[in-house]
Structures are given as structure tokens and as C-alpha cells.
Design an enzyme around this catalytic site. Sequence first.
Site, PDB file in Angstrom:
ATOM      1  N   LYS A  77       0.843  -1.188   0.000  1.00 11.71           N
ATOM      2  CA  LYS A  77       0.000   0.000   0.000  1.00 11.71           C
ATOM      3  C   LYS A  77       0.883   1.244   0.000  1.00 11.71           C
ATOM      4  O   LYS A  77       1.861   1.312   0.744  1.00 11.71           O
ATOM      5  CB  LYS A  77      -0.909  -0.022   1.225  1.00 11.71           C
ATOM      6  N   SER A 152      -9.829   1.754   2.458  1.00 13.88           N
ATOM      7  CA  SER A 152      -8.943   2.509   1.595  1.00 13.88           C
ATOM      8  C   SER A 152      -7.888   1.663   0.889  1.00 13.88           C
ATOM      9  O   SER A 152      -7.236   2.129  -0.040  1.00 13.88           O
ATOM     10  CB  SER A 152      -8.238   3.582   2.443  1.00 13.88           C
ATOM     11  N   SER A 176     -10.242  -0.642   6.682  1.00 15.85           N
ATOM     12  CA  SER A 176      -9.622  -0.474   5.362  1.00 15.85           C
ATOM     13  C   SER A 176      -8.873  -1.681   4.842  1.00 15.85           C
ATOM     14  O   SER A 176      -8.400  -1.673   3.704  1.00 15.85           O
ATOM     15  CB  SER A 176      -8.678   0.735   5.377  1.00 15.85           C
TER      16      SER A 176
END
Length: 490
Positions: A77, A152, A176
Site C-alpha cells: 500500500k 482505503s 480499510s
Amino acid sequence: MEEFSSLREQSQSLGRGDCTSLELTEAALDRAQRLDKALNCFITLDEEKAVAAAKAADQRLQGGSAGPLTGIPLAHKDLFCIEGWRTTCASKMLANFTAPYTATAIARLQDAGSVTLGKLNMDEFAMGSSTETSHFGATANPWALQRTPGGSSGGSAACVAAGITAAATGTDTGGSIRQPASFCGVTGLKPTYGRVSRYGMIAFASSLDQGGVFARDVEDAALLLSAMAGFDPRDSTSSAHRDPWLESVPERGVGELASPTLTIGLANELFSEINEGAERLDEARRALEALGCRCRTVSLPHIRTAMPAYYVIAGAEASTNLSRYDGVRFGHRCEQPESLKDLYERSRSEGFGAEVKRRILTGTYALSAGYFDAYYLKAQKIRRLVAGDFAAAFKEVDLLLAPTTPGTAFLRGELTDDPVAMYQQDVCTIPVNLAGLPAISLPCGQHEGLPVGVQLIARHFDERRLLQAGAALQRATNWHKAQPSLEEAS
């Protein structure tokens, strides 16, 4: 290697000499380049760095100093700093920022010999539930390109679901990891708060953020967590709690449940939030009962107050953490400022997207004089009540079972103009973050062709029971083996 191979299968093939890390990495790079035009799950894909790391891994493999992660391509990420890599947080504010150091969690994976393939798309500064707030464009769900992968950490979930890498890192502040794992039909693990170091992980809400993993199955997730976890003196919130069982996972695997006759609590208040896929969740419950588990209903009476409390606390912490992006030290700087005030105002206005601005503004308001007691202090009191609900439930049960999300993946653009409806997507995951508990989302079938996820929640630092229960469920079912066709993306 076959597409959609697990991390363990890749490791075994490397150990036998059936393939090299370079071959694995080049295959992953080729798949990423072929699919990412449709998926947009990568922000940065660096072939040169990945190939160099793969060659170094092959030398370790040949020298006999390899571990189970040596030579395995992973993607991260894009809020984990990696020295020499662009680290953007999916924001214009950091679009040209190159990290001068590496996050502890990633450094540990690299020390274990893994290969960094690239940095993955996300909601800007991890604020969102759909990966649509990214400065670099929205990510598509591999199961249906017109739908969101969740957020996210949507890029991470899409990457694993599409078979580009066997596993990926993510972060979970209010759901997330677990929410996109549910939407994309993969396994998503949020560890106990403090289990994984936050050093080098760009902050959204410091008392809620926790690094974790996406993988094909629980065994792979446990293997990755075992490498990432552990005390870090550079993170003041890092826990010194040592877990010999987790440290033994690379050699022994997850293993069997010490007590198969677990009592599992069904969180009534969370099951009432379901609007799609209830029958799939019921099948997951029955599968656990078939394994010998006893299920009973429990109540979490303050759980409905968790969401408003979360958005006050998270916004307040975001407003503080993001105050450093001022156009002076690093990050986006406006052109030709007329004054220091103009520099601050225009740099921040131009650098942040609408959702980030919304949360900064609401957080600053909650912390302002005259409103601190009414909002922030009250939200912290509610947080304690929510944590107390979980503590009371765990006096009666060993684990909690709950839906991960109210429904399946929604259409891209469907909720972008309705922030409250977007926030509602995390109604089942947010309470866990307020309490700092470990939780995992597991695929449990499909509803009208779209994945459905079920969530297991455990006591603090009880990842052993959480992972063993999840692994037992996956051994008894095939839900986690389903794959998207990807015909539209090819």
C-alpha cells in the site's frame, strides 16, 4: 507457476528449484502490466528495482540462506515508506515525494527476502471506503470492473484478487483491510493495535491505524504477519507483547485449533446491518458449528454509537497529523505565493482532495475551543463504552462472528456524492478499531456473482485463536478458492 498460486506454493516451488525468483517476479510484472490498464491498482510499478531484488533473492536461495518469504513478489500500500521509492499516499500533496527511509513492517519483509513489485493505489491518505478519492484515479474491482474494490486499501485487495501477487500489505483504520477484502473475495487480516509497527507508515489517525495483510488464505496471512510483527522501539505505540506461537508459524504453520469446541458469539447489532448476502453468513455459521463450535447470540449495546465517535476521533487525529503538509518542508508547494499565509492556504487547498479536506475541517472543528468537550471528549468516552462491550462479550465467548460489510461491492460513483452513505460501509468494522482488537475477513461465498465476507473478531493479542479458527473454516470450505474471470480486464 500457475496463476493464483498461494504464497506457500510459490515458496515451495522456489525451494524445489522448479522456478526462480526472477521468473516469478517477471511473471508478476507481466500480469500487472497486462491487467492494470483496467484495474488501476498500482501507483508505482518499478521493474528495475523488482528485478534487482529478485536476482539478489535467487543468490540467497542458491546459497542456502533462504526463508519461506525469500524470492516472493509482494506489493505494498502506497503509504508505507520504502527508501528510494516514490511514496504518495495517493495524494497530489505527496505526488513527487521519494521516501528517505523504509517502514519497519516493510523492512522486515525485505529482510526476509521478499521482492517489492510496486506500490498500490488507495484512497487519499487512507480516507475513504472505495479507492475513488485517489489522485491517481479509481481502482476497479476484479470481479466486476464497474464496481469499487472497497477502501482505503482497494489497490491491495484488487492486486491479490487478480492474482498479480499472492499477498499484499494494507492498513486498517476503520475497516480499510477487511472491507476491501470482503468486496474482492480475499482474506484480510487486521492485527491487534500495536502488533505491527507504525514507524514509516504515513499517519491518518494514530490511535486507530494498524498495518496488516491481504492474502489468498489464512495460512498465507499468518506467514506474512509473522514476519511483520514485533516490538519496534521507534514506534511509541508498538507493543512489547511477545507471541512465540506467531514466531513459530514459518516452521509449523497455523496448525489446528487447541480447542475445537469454541464458543462463538453472534453480534446481533452487527447482523442487523446486513442488506445483502445474509444467507451466505448463515452458511459460515453452520460450517463453524459443523466443526464443533457452539454459537450463541451476544449483545454489544453501545455499538451503534461507534460510527459517529469514530469520525470525530479519526477526523481530529487527521487534522493534527496532516498539519505538517504546509508547502514548506516537503510535499506540494503552490506556485508564486504572495505571502506566507497565501503559501499555506493555496498549497493545502491544491494538494488535498475533497474528502481529506472534509475530514480535516470536521476534525479541527471538534478540537476547537468550546467544542472539544461536546465532541472529542464525548467521543473518547463512547470509545471506552464500545471497548467495554467487547470485553464483556469475551467473558462469555471465545470469538465473535459478524458480517464484514452490510452488502457486496457497490458501483463506482454510486456513493461519491453521499459521504454519510459511504461512511456507512464501515459500520461493521469500525467498532473493532475503536477497541484495538484483532479481526479477519474471510470469503464466505457470493451473492449475485459478487463476493461476501464474514468477520471473526478476537481478544487483544489472541491472533492464534483467530487464525486457527479461520484456517479451520477454510479447510472445511472452498469459498476462498473462488477466482474472478478477469475477461474484461485482459
